[in-house]
Design a protein around this motif. Structure first.
Motif, PDB file in Angstrom:
ATOM      1  N   UNK A 112       0.839  -1.188   0.000  1.00 35.97           N
ATOM      2  CA  UNK A 112       0.000   0.000   0.000  1.00 35.97           C
ATOM      3  C   UNK A 112       0.879   1.245   0.000  1.00 35.97           C
ATOM      4  N   UNK A 113       0.472   2.246  -0.793  1.00 29.21           N
ATOM      5  CA  UNK A 113       1.247   3.475  -0.916  1.00 29.21           C
ATOM      6  C   UNK A 113       1.223   4.317   0.351  1.00 29.21           C
ATOM      7  N   UNK A 114       0.195   4.121   1.172  1.00 26.30           N
ATOM      8  CA  UNK A 114       0.012   4.982   2.347  1.00 26.30           C
ATOM      9  C   UNK A 114       0.513   4.344   3.637  1.00 26.30           C
ATOM     10  N   UNK A 160      -3.472   5.804  11.522  1.00 26.43           N
ATOM     11  CA  UNK A 160      -3.658   4.676  12.438  1.00 26.43           C
ATOM     12  C   UNK A 160      -2.291   4.031  12.627  1.00 26.43           C
ATOM     13  N   UNK A 161      -1.831   3.969  13.877  1.00 32.24           N
ATOM     14  CA  UNK A 161      -0.493   3.467  14.179  1.00 32.24           C
ATOM     15  C   UNK A 161      -0.613   2.271  15.124  1.00 32.24           C
ATOM     16  N   UNK A 162      -0.010   1.167  14.756  1.00 27.72           N
ATOM     17  CA  UNK A 162      -0.068  -0.055  15.564  1.00 27.72           C
ATOM     18  C   UNK A 162       1.326  -0.659  15.705  1.00 27.72           C
ATOM     19  N   UNK A 179       3.706   0.163  12.610  1.00 26.47           N
ATOM     20  CA  UNK A 179       3.061   0.293  11.305  1.00 26.47           C
ATOM     21  C   UNK A 179       2.218   1.568  11.276  1.00 26.47           C
ATOM     22  N   UNK A 180       2.482   2.417  10.283  1.00 29.39           N
ATOM     23  CA  UNK A 180       1.781   3.695  10.138  1.00 29.39           C
ATOM     24  C   UNK A 180       0.941   3.644   8.869  1.00 29.39           C
ATOM     25  N   UNK A 181      -0.356   3.803   9.033  1.00 34.10           N
ATOM     26  CA  UNK A 181      -1.269   3.850   7.880  1.00 34.10           C
ATOM     27  C   UNK A 181      -2.006   5.179   7.926  1.00 34.10           C
ATOM     28  N   UNK A 182      -1.732   6.046   6.956  1.00 32.19           N
ATOM     29  CA  UNK A 182      -2.284   7.391   6.976  1.00 32.19           C
ATOM     30  C   UNK A 182      -3.777   7.385   6.665  1.00 32.19           C
ATOM     31  N   UNK A 183      -4.462   8.383   7.224  1.00 35.34           N
ATOM     32  CA  UNK A 183      -5.903   8.504   7.051  1.00 35.34           C
ATOM     33  C   UNK A 183      -6.247   8.893   5.623  1.00 35.34           C
ATOM     34  N   UNK A 184      -7.538   8.767   5.284  1.00 41.24           N
ATOM     35  CA  UNK A 184      -7.998   9.029   3.926  1.00 41.24           C
ATOM     36  C   UNK A 184      -7.712  10.453   3.488  1.00 41.24           C
TER      37      UNK A 184
END
Length: 243
Positions: A112-114, A160-162, A179-184
């Motif tokens: 995933x790019x984000x 969202x960071x886990x 793991x960092x997944x940026x919001x929409x």
């Protein structure tokens, strides 16, 4: 020389400079305090997910204050507005202030790019923790994940960071990956998207960030308006032009 050796007097405590002070604390004191934090929250919950959430919330408050302190002390009240800039800031500056060293690695997700990952072979909050078998995959790194989320959210990059354990070949203990997944809303603003002119003749891909997206888009909307305005002015003032 007059004044040599004298201590400068401040009329207000708010006028005193914010010095860095001592940069180290006792590791044993931190380990004891953090273990008490974990044990207290453990008595307030019924499952592992809720315990990790409470640790993350505690870390979030720390992250928000760390960003405020570092921006005021080291950046002249300025914060990062670029995606890679804020990630590098967390990976290096924030990590060094909290743990005395930069993180082992900062990687971009392959699927995933984000998504981005900060990895640490031996995260400090997990160093002195012994997890019982009945607690499964409980990870005290949730506290650090909360710190990272607090920094990113306060800087205008909600995510969202886990925290996750990743087995490493040749090592007894797994490494910890944040793991960092940026919001929409961050994905829409920061990651490339196609932009097509009205005539359909040219297509340009812009990699915009939160600092430049509005000015660039405004420029494309204003140019046709300015052209129409110039034609309007020329039409009305043409009779008054001198030969």
């Amino acid at each position: 020389m007059i004044g040599v050796g004298k201590i400068k007097q401040y009329s207000n405590v708010l006028e005193k400079p914010l010095s860095k002070g001592k940069q180290e604390v006792s590791l044993s004191a931190f380990a004891f305090l953090f273990s008490e934090l974990v044990q207290y929250n453990q008595t307030q919950v019924d499952n592992i997910a809720e315990l990790e959430r409470r640790l993350e919330d505690a870390g979030y408050a720390v992250g928000a204050r760390v960003l405020e302190l570092l921006c005021h002390r080291d950046k002249g009240n300025r914060r990062e507005t670029r995606l890679l800039g804020i990630l590098s800031f967390v990976h290096s500056t924030v990590w060094k202030v909290l743990f005395g060293k930069v993180a082992d690695s900062l990687e971009k997700g392959t699927e995933h790019e984000d998504e981005y990952m900060i990895s640490e072979k031996e995260l400090l909050v997990n160093r002195f923790i012994s997890i019982p078998k009945d607690m499964g995959t409980f990870n005290c790194g949730a506290f650090v994940a909360g710190i990272v989320r607090g920094v990113l959210d306060s800087a205008g990059f909600p995510a969202v960071v886990t925290a996750h354990f990743v087995p490493t070949e040749g090592q007894q203990r797994p490494r910890t990956t944040i793991l960092i997944k940026f919001a929409e809303e961050v994905r829409i603003t920061l990651f490339p998207f196609p932009f097509t002119f009205a005539n359909g003749s040219t297509k340009i891909d812009f990699a915009l960030n939160s600092a430049y997206s509005i000015p660039v888009l405004a420029m494309f909307f204003l140019i046709p308006c300015l052209e129409s305005l110039s034609c309007y002015v020329k039409f009305w003032f043409a009779p008054f032009e001198l030969d």
